[in-house]
Design an enzyme around this catalytic site. Structure first.
Site, mmCIF file in Angstrom:
data_model
loop_
_atom_site.group_PDB
_atom_site.id
_atom_site.type_symbol
_atom_site.label_atom_id
_atom_site.label_comp_id
_atom_site.label_asym_id
_atom_site.label_seq_id
_atom_site.Cartn_x
_atom_site.Cartn_y
_atom_site.Cartn_z
ATOM 1 N N ALA A 242 0.837 -1.210 0.000
ATOM 2 C CA ALA A 242 0.000 0.000 0.000
ATOM 3 C C ALA A 242 0.873 1.261 0.000
ATOM 4 O O ALA A 242 1.950 1.261 0.589
ATOM 5 C CB ALA A 242 -0.913 -0.007 1.223
ATOM 6 N N PRO A 243 0.429 2.314 -0.705
ATOM 7 C CA PRO A 243 -0.867 2.532 -1.358
ATOM 8 C C PRO A 243 -0.975 1.993 -2.780
ATOM 9 O O PRO A 243 -1.985 2.211 -3.436
ATOM 10 C CB PRO A 243 -0.998 4.052 -1.366
ATOM 11 C CG PRO A 243 0.410 4.534 -1.479
ATOM 12 C CD PRO A 243 1.238 3.548 -0.688
ATOM 13 N N ASP A 261 -0.201 -6.594 2.020
ATOM 14 C CA ASP A 261 -0.125 -5.529 3.016
ATOM 15 C C ASP A 261 -0.899 -5.945 4.253
ATOM 16 O O ASP A 261 -1.913 -6.657 4.154
ATOM 17 C CB ASP A 261 -0.679 -4.210 2.466
ATOM 18 C CG ASP A 261 -0.191 -3.003 3.255
ATOM 19 O OD1 ASP A 261 0.870 -2.471 2.891
ATOM 20 O OD2 ASP A 261 -0.861 -2.614 4.234
ATOM 21 N N ASP A 302 9.355 -2.476 -0.161
ATOM 22 C CA ASP A 302 9.380 -1.071 0.261
ATOM 23 C C ASP A 302 9.086 -1.095 1.757
ATOM 24 O O ASP A 302 7.930 -1.017 2.185
ATOM 25 C CB ASP A 302 8.330 -0.262 -0.510
ATOM 26 C CG ASP A 302 8.447 1.241 -0.271
ATOM 27 O OD1 ASP A 302 9.181 1.635 0.660
ATOM 28 O OD2 ASP A 302 7.800 2.007 -0.996
ATOM 29 N N CYS A 355 11.729 5.040 2.040
ATOM 30 C CA CYS A 355 11.624 6.482 1.830
ATOM 31 C C CYS A 355 12.213 7.198 3.039
ATOM 32 O O CYS A 355 11.546 8.003 3.695
ATOM 33 C CB CYS A 355 10.176 6.896 1.574
ATOM 34 S SG CYS A 355 9.008 6.364 2.843
#
Length: 424
Positions: A242-243, A261, A302, A355
């Site tokens: 997600a997203p 997820d 991620d 991130c």
């Protein structure tokens, strides 16, 4: 916005209190309905004002300091901060001053300080946008600035802070021809192939939204999938999906995608996004560690992280958090890498990304993974991509992206990316 602007300003003040005092994130507050009672124009105004104040909070505090003998209660201080930012951005003094005086006066605990708010904001109005613009770029709160300076140096962090203060334009990933989408939306195609729009406005009103021609995705977040090259026919697992931006990239490239997820609510959003753009993927609601299906050609991880690379879009983050979760996140990332490797078939690839601007959530994770699994190979050549400067590559073979990169184009999110090959 309503004529007085009071509903939007009161809501912006509420958002600021919840973020700074309660440690809640803006997205969480919006999702919980903090803006639901406002008219559309006021919703946009409240959210923009809260974000602008968070971006400029350090500058506002420095401007206010000479006029405050001691720090007032946070309720009053946040009203002063909001008012100072508005006045610095050129809003009419009369409306700004009256609104924040009223907000403070309505609170029984602070109503006696309405005279202080009136006096201080009138002084801020006299200073005006000219004085505001002369002030230094706002600094990141110390709990985060210190580790960033240790990692990248003061000059680099100052450049990042300039990018954070400037905010972020809107980036799109096209399902098909990027040039055609850019022409339709009035944007520009970035060197990496993403599309950037300045002053985009309401996302749902942009050309091509209803027809599913694109999805919102920061240019940096689109690079991990690009590092895989062609994915047509590959069996790919998007872990912590997600997203869904990367899931859609993979599906658009012809991969057989499984998106996993933990959050059912977030997975609903992935499914909605897939439906809107006319793409398909298998979706699974599961803890990543409980998902044991193996034999994937590629696992894209991620990993959950501090999200410190997204401050230009989420200025609430350094005020809602304090870094206390870093240790837990770093340990979780390490365990996720090891788990993901078990799900990849021999000769398959792992794309690890976060991130984050912190090396412990990027470069160090891969260095330590190579020590635990010495037969792994980092495919540094996979990161030879359009728009990527060779100097952004790191010594262990990954790619470090920062908010101050592409500064002339409006920056990018901070990201770390590495592509690893499992031995055959």
């Amino acid at each position: 916005m309503t004529q007085t602007g009071l509903p939007a300003r009161r809501t912006a003040h509420y958002l600021l209190m919840q973020i700074i005092e309660e440690g809640r994130l803006l997205a969480e507050l919006v999702g919980a309905g903090a803006l639901s009672r406002l008219e559309a124009e006021d919703r946009a105004r409240a959210q923009r004002l809260a974000n602008d104040t968070l971006r400029g909070l350090d500058r506002a505090d420095r401007m206010l300091k000479p006029f405050l003998k001691k720090s007032p209660p946070l309720f009053v201080m946040n009203a002063l901060r909001l008012g100072t930012v508005e006045l610095g951005e050129g809003e009419a003094a009369h409306g700004v001053v009256n609104a924040y005086v009223e907000i403070v006066a309505r609170n029984k605990r602070t109503q006696a300080m309405k005279g202080l708010v009136n006096a201080v904001l009138r002084k801020m109005a006299s200073a005006g946008p000219e004085e505001w613009s002369k002030r230094p770029v706002p600094l990141t709160p110390g709990w985060l600035r210190q580790p960033l300076v240790s990692a990248w140096g003061r000059d680099a962090v100052s450049a990042m802070e300039s990018a954070h203060f400037a905010g972020a334009p809107l980036d799109l990933t096209a399902k098909g021809d990027a040039k055609a989408v850019a022409n339709a939306v009035g944007g520009q195609v970035l060197p990496s192939g993403s599309i950037r729009i300045q002053d985009a406005g309401q996302v749902t009103q942009i050309a091509g939204y209803a027809t599913g021609d694109w999805w919102v995705q920061d240019a940096a977040a689109a690079i991990p999938v690009k590092a895989l090259g062609g994915v047509k026919g590959l069996k790919v697992l998007d872990l912590c999906a997600a997203p869904g931006g990367k899931t859609m990239q993979l599906a658009a490239g012809g991969a057989e995608v499984t998106a996993v997820d933990l959050s059912a609510k977030r997975m609903e959003r992935v499914e909605e996004n897939l439906t809107r753009v006319g793409l398909t993927a298998r979706t699974v609601v599961s803890d990543a560690f409980d998902f044991a299906e193996d034999g994937f050609d590629v696992v894209l991880l991620d990993a959950p992280c501090s999200a410190t690379g997204t401050i230009r879009r989420h200025p609430d983050l350094p005020y809602a958090k304090d870094g206390s979760e870093f240790g837990t996140l770093i340990a979780q990332q390490e365990a996720l890498i090891d788990h993901a490797l078990n799900l990849i078939k021999p000769g398959g690839r792992l794309v690890f990304c976060t991130c984050s601007l912190l090396p412990d959530e990027g470069e160090v994770q891969i260095e330590e993974a190579l020590q635990r699994h010495p037969k792994l190979k980092v495919l540094t050549e996979a990161l030879d991509l359009p728009g990527i400067d060779k100097s952004w590559k790191t010594t262990e073979g990954g790619l470090r992206l920062r908010p101050d990169y592409w500064s002339e184009l409006g920056g990018m999110d901070g990201f770390y990316i590495a592509v690893i090959e499992k031995p055959a």
